[in-house]
Write a protein that holds these residues in place. Sequence first.
Motif, mmCIF file in Angstrom:
data_model
loop_
_atom_site.group_PDB
_atom_site.id
_atom_site.type_symbol
_atom_site.label_atom_id
_atom_site.label_comp_id
_atom_site.label_asym_id
_atom_site.label_seq_id
_atom_site.Cartn_x
_atom_site.Cartn_y
_atom_site.Cartn_z
ATOM 1 N N THR A 22 0.847 -1.186 0.000
ATOM 2 C CA THR A 22 0.000 0.000 0.000
ATOM 3 C C THR A 22 0.888 1.244 0.000
ATOM 4 O O THR A 22 2.037 1.211 0.436
ATOM 5 C CB THR A 22 -0.929 0.069 1.238
ATOM 6 N N ALA A 23 0.343 2.333 -0.516
ATOM 7 C CA ALA A 23 0.945 3.669 -0.365
ATOM 8 C C ALA A 23 -0.194 4.654 -0.559
ATOM 9 O O ALA A 23 -1.228 4.308 -1.181
ATOM 10 C CB ALA A 23 2.049 3.914 -1.380
ATOM 11 N N ASP A 208 0.200 -15.940 -6.183
ATOM 12 C CA ASP A 208 1.010 -15.368 -7.268
ATOM 13 C C ASP A 208 1.671 -14.066 -6.843
ATOM 14 O O ASP A 208 2.737 -13.702 -7.334
ATOM 15 C CB ASP A 208 0.107 -15.126 -8.481
ATOM 16 N N GLY A 209 1.009 -13.323 -5.955
ATOM 17 C CA GLY A 209 1.576 -12.073 -5.438
ATOM 18 C C GLY A 209 1.279 -11.972 -3.958
ATOM 19 O O GLY A 209 0.468 -12.741 -3.422
ATOM 20 N N GLN A 210 1.963 -11.062 -3.286
ATOM 21 C CA GLN A 210 1.723 -10.821 -1.856
ATOM 22 C C GLN A 210 1.543 -9.332 -1.658
ATOM 23 O O GLN A 210 2.150 -8.520 -2.363
ATOM 24 C CB GLN A 210 2.928 -11.290 -1.011
ATOM 25 N N VAL A 211 0.717 -8.983 -0.657
ATOM 26 C CA VAL A 211 0.523 -7.568 -0.319
ATOM 27 C C VAL A 211 0.663 -7.394 1.191
ATOM 28 O O VAL A 211 0.341 -8.303 1.959
ATOM 29 C CB VAL A 211 -0.869 -7.061 -0.790
ATOM 30 N N LEU A 212 1.165 -6.242 1.601
ATOM 31 C CA LEU A 212 1.167 -5.827 3.006
ATOM 32 C C LEU A 212 0.820 -4.344 3.059
ATOM 33 O O LEU A 212 0.995 -3.613 2.064
ATOM 34 C CB LEU A 212 2.538 -6.036 3.662
ATOM 35 N N VAL A 213 0.375 -3.916 4.224
ATOM 36 C CA VAL A 213 0.180 -2.489 4.471
ATOM 37 C C VAL A 213 1.555 -1.887 4.770
ATOM 38 O O VAL A 213 2.313 -2.419 5.599
ATOM 39 C CB VAL A 213 -0.803 -2.280 5.646
ATOM 40 N N LEU A 214 1.885 -0.806 4.061
ATOM 41 C CA LEU A 214 3.204 -0.166 4.177
ATOM 42 C C LEU A 214 3.607 0.088 5.635
ATOM 43 O O LEU A 214 4.709 -0.279 6.055
ATOM 44 C CB LEU A 214 3.143 1.161 3.398
ATOM 45 N N HIS A 215 2.697 0.688 6.391
ATOM 46 C CA HIS A 215 3.037 1.052 7.774
ATOM 47 C C HIS A 215 3.295 -0.182 8.636
ATOM 48 O O HIS A 215 4.089 -0.131 9.573
ATOM 49 C CB HIS A 215 1.918 1.913 8.384
ATOM 50 N N ASP A 216 2.633 -1.298 8.306
ATOM 51 C CA ASP A 216 2.852 -2.546 9.054
ATOM 52 C C ASP A 216 4.262 -3.075 8.780
ATOM 53 O O ASP A 216 4.966 -3.476 9.711
ATOM 54 C CB ASP A 216 1.843 -3.628 8.633
ATOM 55 N N MET A 217 4.654 -3.120 7.503
ATOM 56 C CA MET A 217 5.967 -3.716 7.196
ATOM 57 C C MET A 217 7.118 -2.779 7.566
ATOM 58 O O MET A 217 8.262 -3.211 7.666
ATOM 59 C CB MET A 217 6.039 -4.216 5.736
#
Length: 264
Positions: A22-23, A208-217
């Motif tokens: 995310t951004a 196939d892809g991975q997502v995370l919330v920017l602030h979490d990572m």
Amino acid sequence: MSVTIRTLQQCKAEGRKFSVLTAYDACFATQVSNAGIDAILVGDSLGMVLQGHDSTLPVTVADIAYHTACVARGNQGSLIMADMPFMGAATLEGALAASQALMQAGAHMVKLEGAGWLADTVTTLRRNGVPVCVHLGLTPQSVNAFGGYRVQGREDDSAQRLIDDALALEAAGADVLLLECVPRAVTQRLLAAVSVPVIGIGAAPECDGQVLVLHDMLGITPGKPARFVKNFMIEAGGDIAAALRAYDTAVKNGSFPGPEHCFS
Ligand code: KIV
């Protein structure tokens, strides 16, 4: 070279993983895309990490459109996905109007939270030139209906419903599916059933892809992180660009997520 929906399809066809983060602003959009992250999600998680709400429900179409326009100005070639806020797709007219606002703000794809009942909406949006990602499993906009942020698809009937929904949405024209907090074995069954790219968060490394919330990572979200979160800032020694690159590398070489980030 800009990432397009075809890039994601090509990644899947060639067995290459793609990364999503995310951004919500121009500066981070530049950092994220310069780190090689394939897609930027302007998520309604901004309601929690930017606006300080305790859920994503207060976020509006105008909020997502504003942050999508900010991200589009800083983006250096990543695919931009914009979230449809709570109730944005409750009617077909609402979904069309909101998607117009998000695509005109600079999104390349719209993400809808829900289930198989979105099939007609997906078909209509696709017909109007809007690529669609459908978010299944733990859909945070339904936190009140779920009675909390709970893993979905643990029982046999709910797992089968999830897979049936995925197939119905694919048949309706969904370009991408996103699975949140679904047991790994159920995710594997779903992956075997569908042909479109599937993005995971708390799902399975086989996605196939991975997502995370920017602030979490980046480790700056207050409170205890969810099981599926990894703080990439620790090994990066506090260097944001290095943390973003480490996430991209870990997703692409398959070392993230590990079994400790998934649900059995
Ligand atoms: O809003 C968001 O950031 C999301 C991710 C958690 C997938 O939907």
